[in-house]
Write an enzyme that holds these catalytic residues in place. Sequence first.
Site, PDB file in Angstrom:
ATOM      1  N   GLU A  47       0.740   5.582  -4.743  1.00  9.55           N
ATOM      2  CA  GLU A  47       1.096   6.623  -3.724  1.00  9.55           C
ATOM      3  C   GLU A  47       1.076   5.820  -2.396  1.00  9.55           C
ATOM      4  OE1 GLU A  47       2.159   9.540  -4.062  1.00  9.55           O
ATOM      5  OE2 GLU A  47       2.121  10.073  -6.232  1.00  9.55           O
ATOM      6  N   ASP A  48       1.702   4.737  -2.240  1.00  5.78           N
ATOM      7  CA  ASP A  48       2.023   4.006  -1.034  1.00  5.78           C
ATOM      8  C   ASP A  48       0.558   3.538  -0.158  1.00  5.78           C
ATOM      9  OD1 ASP A  48       4.667   6.085   0.254  1.00  5.78           O
ATOM     10  OD2 ASP A  48       4.716   4.342  -0.868  1.00  5.78           O
ATOM     11  N   SER A  49      -0.340   3.137  -1.266  1.00  6.45           N
ATOM     12  CA  SER A  49      -1.617   2.723  -0.415  1.00  6.45           C
ATOM     13  C   SER A  49      -1.620   1.063  -0.358  1.00  6.45           C
ATOM     14  CB  SER A  49      -2.851   3.313  -0.871  1.00  6.45           C
ATOM     15  OG  SER A  49      -2.933   3.919  -2.038  1.00  6.45           O
TER      16      SER A  49
END
Lengths: 500, 333
Positions: free
Chosen positions: A123-125
């Site tokens: 999730e976009d980390s």
Amino acid sequence: MESEGKSPVKYTHCELDMSFLLGLSCAIIPFANHDHARRVLYQSEKHSQQAIGFSTTNPNIRVDTNTHQLYYPQRPLFRTMLSDSLGKPGYPLGHNGIVPRPEYFNGQCAIVAVNVHLGYNQEDSLVMNRSSLERGMFRSEHIRSYKAEVDNKEALGKKPKYEDTVNFGKMQSKIGRVDSLDDDGFPFIGANLQSGDIVIGKCAESGVDHSIKLKHTERGMVQKVVLSANDDGKNFAVVSLRQVRMPCLGDKFSSMHGQKGVLGFLESQENFPFTIQGIVPDIVINPHAFPSRQTPGQLLEAALGKGIACGGSLRYATPFSTVSVDDITDQLHRAGFSRWGNERVYNGRTGEMIHSLVFMGPTCYQRLTHMSEDKVKFRNTGPVHPLTRQPVADRKRFGGIKFGEMERDCLIAHGAAANLHERLFTLSDSSQMHICRKCKNIANVIQRPVPGGRKIRGPYCRFCESVEDIVRVNVPYGAKLLCQELFSMGISLKFETEVF
Amino acid sequence: MTLKTFHFAGVASMNVTLGVPRIKEIINAAKKISTPIITATLECDDNLKTARMVKGRVEKTVLGEVAKSVRIVITSRSASIVVTLDMERIQASQLCINAQIVKEKILQSKIKLKEQHIKVLDARKLEIIPPGDKSKLHFELHSLKNKLPTVVVKGTNTVERAVINKTKKDNKEQYNLLVEGTGLQAVMGTEGIDGCKTTSNHIMEVRQVIGIEAARKCIIEEIKYTMASHGMTIDIRHMMLLADLMTFKGEVLGITRHGIQKMKDSVLMLASFEKTADHLFNASVNGRDDKIEGVSECIIMGIPMQIGTGILKVRQRVENAQQLSYGLDPIIQ
């Protein structure tokens, strides 16, 4: 042109390079024409403005309220037509020309692997290499300035009252610690200040304390103290505090293609997968970030950067230029790497070869201004609103977080009655109220004279004019406030109580 | 769900409200909705001709469509309007209209005429003598001539139009009738329509004509249809809960401040929802009691709510509790 000795050639038309269609912040993006337009917009409008870099050329002289500065800015490996024009004017550009100084670019080149890593980059980390951060990558310093003003007696002319004159000075203050202040009311340079310390000591002759105190989230080392006067006839002082911030969990980073992400995990260098040459990635980004966002520009940038770092000659990544994928793959192949940028990697923990190839390449990454240290909120007990006795709202004033109606509905849906009771009563504004059981009204706590001469403070029911049969109940302060407000309007609330 | 979409429900030129505006209409229990549609099942549903006949019966037919002529006849003795019906057209569309029926319909309509003003000459002709004095005769005649063609002679006047819908079921073509407009009772009673299988998408009308349980089912079906047309499926229990909540008091109450007011009788809960001062003043004037039973009141008064884990309290059984006496022990037992 004229120095060459030939007669000047007359032009009637001139063709502009196609990348001049874009503005400056957009034309710096490599392969921008391969990216989805929305991602190019995010990068050029938001992320390039929020990136930390070198914002001024004279940071030592300026006193801004809030500035950031990157420790080690780096020039990206690729060049574009427009980024070359940031260099020194007047010099011929090209392969032998002067390229712009790295301070113009707000980022650093990091080795980026497109891989999953223990599930910490979902999730976009991002997962980052702790050792490269300890060596100073993406480290930045933050300077915050505090200003204070004092009336200048000579400029004003008239003499105000002696007690009201406010001066800078050190005095024993009840609101904070004054250990770091010198006698003139200012801290000495290099002093380490924390929350609760006094930054500028200001006191009136009468003893009233007007000092400026650090809020509970601020701290730093004193960098500069400036004393001056302005045209309004006031002396003012500025104290700058400096803080060094190494990236920690929750800090926001972005590539140059609108792929923003938050630091999710700091992994040690030995646990990362390594290549044959021993290269270990600095940043690991999740491959799920690419399909829906459609930014193959980042992958092309990484492949091109890899070729340039090995001494290749193809360096320009101008949008709308004709660097084709074939040229990039040929350059990589000549340098001895796989054509498509994949690498054979070995597991850092067990040493075994990993069967699938991992795409790795140097990409320019930026550190953005949103850092978790500026946003973290915490509170145990703290200041309450005087009217409703509920916790205040701001982070600055050490406030709490709103537990709104929809969150209340979620707890109701789970049937968690005790949790809801605790959240909305015990941890918010629990208090007690007295009720007279005979007339069922609220009984107030007053001071009344008692036969015998003394005055006692206690609950007393004015309707029945007695103290017997008064009980104490636990209600939220808001309920007691509601009861008293309605009473003032002429509506009386009567309570039926039972023994619990 | 997008905000507003028009979905052509299988028939060209048929509009149905969908999306968020439709959900709002259903939940607010709106008395007037923008596209009320009655789906009528025909008794004989594989014949196109019978379908057309029923459609003609249901649709609004005005006098101007079936009259061959509406003429002003002025003789030396009297002046009147003569209406001649076009019998071929009436036969072709299988309506049973004759001059008697037309006379009754004119009398029921808004034109101010009395029994004696209309004379039936034969099965096809009507003579209408305008009332009023002779001086305004011309004006009366002309105004009647303009108003007569708009009199509805057949069908219900709340029905805008009816459309025959062809559906394919088990490889057989079936027809049913889609009627735009309200007037469910009249459509159900029309000859050729199976009243037991006719339904409407207007919930308030279904409540009025068929009853509260049917209204509950209609709410569930309508929400299901709206969600399905956007490709979303919801478990039916959620819609059943909402429909039960809206209909448990015996009439369909919308989730608005008027509806909630009728659903609950707790003063504190209503005061914390909308119109605070009104509810508090009315309650104090009437001397209302509020049993602190619902969730909002329990939160206001700081009591754990009585649903979920708050449904029960734990009592501890202490066996043979010691009777303690306060004071000095007696010297002499």
